[in-house]
Enzyme design. Structure first.
Site, PDB file in Angstrom:
ATOM      1  N   TYR A 169       0.825  -1.226   0.000  1.00 13.01           N
ATOM      2  CA  TYR A 169       0.000   0.000   0.000  1.00 13.01           C
ATOM      3  C   TYR A 169       0.856   1.273   0.000  1.00 13.01           C
ATOM      4  O   TYR A 169       0.774   2.094  -0.921  1.00 13.01           O
ATOM      5  CB  TYR A 169      -0.913  -0.083   1.222  1.00 13.01           C
ATOM      6  CG  TYR A 169      -1.650   1.152   1.649  1.00 13.01           C
ATOM      7  CD1 TYR A 169      -2.352   1.947   0.738  1.00 13.01           C
ATOM      8  CD2 TYR A 169      -1.700   1.506   3.005  1.00 13.01           C
ATOM      9  CE1 TYR A 169      -3.067   3.056   1.171  1.00 13.01           C
ATOM     10  CE2 TYR A 169      -2.414   2.597   3.436  1.00 13.01           C
ATOM     11  CZ  TYR A 169      -3.089   3.379   2.524  1.00 13.01           C
ATOM     12  OH  TYR A 169      -3.797   4.469   2.963  1.00 13.01           O
TER      13      TYR A 169
ATOM     14  N   ASP B 125      13.014 -12.308  -2.423  1.00 12.78           N
ATOM     15  CA  ASP B 125      12.779 -12.311  -0.984  1.00 12.78           C
ATOM     16  C   ASP B 125      13.917 -11.540  -0.306  1.00 12.78           C
ATOM     17  O   ASP B 125      15.084 -11.694  -0.678  1.00 12.78           O
ATOM     18  CB  ASP B 125      12.743 -13.752  -0.471  1.00 12.78           C
ATOM     19  CG  ASP B 125      12.173 -13.818   0.920  1.00 12.78           C
ATOM     20  OD1 ASP B 125      11.012 -14.253   1.049  1.00 12.78           O
ATOM     21  OD2 ASP B 125      12.883 -13.430   1.874  1.00 12.78           O
TER      22      ASP B 125
ATOM     23  N   TYR C 208       5.836  -6.761  16.601  1.00 15.60           N
ATOM     24  CA  TYR C 208       5.934  -5.875  15.436  1.00 15.60           C
ATOM     25  C   TYR C 208       6.725  -4.611  15.788  1.00 15.60           C
ATOM     26  O   TYR C 208       7.710  -4.260  15.123  1.00 15.60           O
ATOM     27  CB  TYR C 208       4.524  -5.510  14.939  1.00 15.60           C
ATOM     28  CG  TYR C 208       4.519  -4.365  13.972  1.00 15.60           C
ATOM     29  CD1 TYR C 208       5.046  -4.518  12.699  1.00 15.60           C
ATOM     30  CD2 TYR C 208       4.018  -3.117  14.344  1.00 15.60           C
ATOM     31  CE1 TYR C 208       5.073  -3.449  11.817  1.00 15.60           C
ATOM     32  CE2 TYR C 208       4.039  -2.047  13.470  1.00 15.60           C
ATOM     33  CZ  TYR C 208       4.569  -2.216  12.209  1.00 15.60           C
ATOM     34  OH  TYR C 208       4.601  -1.157  11.341  1.00 15.60           O
TER      35      TYR C 208
END
Ligand code: UDP
Length: 332
Positions: free
Chosen positions: A23, A62, A152
């Site tokens: 996003y 990756d 996180y």
């Protein structure tokens, strides 16, 4: 602001964007292109979307694959990296910490190793207000100590610390942008928010309208004027512009810095819901639920440093514009 022209033989500065199929990464890539930069995107497409990137610019790699990353950097020599590639779900990070530390921390270390090997010494890092946890003082200034409440947030703290050491030891300069609540969509409708699973407030309010299934407000017993949590909502285009200002400050020879990216204005969940109803002209079905674990009552940025030092100004972050652009995207 400096121009995107390079000093070398190539006519343009080139930026490598990790996580550029996501996003915020895809929105920033478009704005970089609009501003005259060349862009190459690295994304493993595990969460990002292929359709968000021009296929000619995409390298499916990756982040843990240092060798492949270095190959891309040699194939497409870059002046800087903007590093978005990470997992972002707080709740998920508390269930599978090993995946979050591998992807966000080990992935970043692998990226830094590839940058060292290929001589790239400028990086803008996608950090978060989650590094502060439940801060004692709001609006939050960048000197507030680290106190993450989730894996996180911890993974982002760790990368910020890695970057400090890489500056001291290798002269790699970094700007860490600590985002508050990213939302809204590109005003031209090219990119927008589309997470799977979706956990963010504004897309969930839209989903409730579209499906008729009530969304849940997580608690109305907080010590805030209407009892619901207050957040600092920042339009993704303004956030993307902060990345461009950050990369330009590195090109101008500026030092490593950490900046909050928010408007400095807070809105409660109920205020956001009301704005959604005003903009869409539709009622949002909702129920009142319990608090969500780890939610701070009030998170608002002090963005003075970003405004004063990089000359950044939010242009699209009034709540109506945020909701209007996001609603157009949700109905695309
Ligand atoms: N929120 C809510 N219901 C939802 C999702 C979010 O009440 O289904 C609230 C959440 O408690 C927080 C605010 O909306 O106060 C913004 O949450 P979001 O997950 O969008 O971002 P966060 O602040 O967690 O980064």
């Amino acid at each position: 602001m400096t121009s995107p022209q390079r000093r070398g033989t190539s006519p343009q500065r080139r930026i490598l964007v990790t996580g550029g199929a996501g996003y915020i990464g895809s929105t920033t890539s478009l704005l970089l292109l609009d501003s005259g930069y060349d862009v190459v995107v690295v994304d493993n497409l595990s969460r990002g979307r292929r359709e968000n990137v021009d296929p000619a610019r995409l390298r499916v790699v990756d982040m843990l694959d240092t060798e492949q990353l270095a190959c891309v950097m040699k194939e497409k020599p870059c002046d800087a990296v903007i590093h978005f590639g990470a997992y972002i779900a707080v709740g998920e990070s508390m269930k599978i910490p090993e995946v979050y530390f591998r992807n966000n921390l080990a992935g970043s270390l692998s990226l830094l190793a590839a940058m060292l090997e290929t001589g790239i010494r400028n990086i803008v890092f996608s950090s978060t207000a989650a590094v502060y946890g439940m801060p004692a003082c709001v609006p939050i200034v960048e000197t507030e100590p680290y106190a993450p409440l989730s894996v996180y947030g911890e993974s982002k703290v760790m990368v910020e610390k890695l970057l400090d050491w890489f500056d001291q030891i290798h002269g790699m300069r970094s700007i860490c942008l600590r985002y508050f609540n990213a939302c809204g969509a590109d005003p031209q409708g090219r990119t927008g928010e589309d997470h799977d699973p979706e956990t963010h407030l504004i897309p969930l309010l839209f989903r409730a309208i579209q499906t008729g299934k009530p969304m849940t407000i997580f608690g109305d017993d907080y010590d805030t004027p209407d009892g619901t949590c207050i957040r600092d909502y920042i339009h993704v285009t303004d956030l993307a512009q902060a990345h461009i200002a950050a990369v330009e400050s590195l090109f101008a020879g500026g030092p490593s810095r950490r900046f909050n990216v928010g408007t400095g204005q807070g809105f409660s969940v109920k205020e956001v819901l009301q704005t959604v109803e005003e903009v869409t002209g539709k009622k949002v079905p909702y129920t009142m639920g319990p608090r969500r674990d780890g939610d701070a009552p009030l998170l608002v940025a002090d963005s003075t440093r970003l405004r004063e030092d990089l000359g950044w100004r939010p242009e699209y972050s009034d709540l109506h514009t945020i909701v209007k652009t996001a609603w157009a995207w949700a109905n695309r």
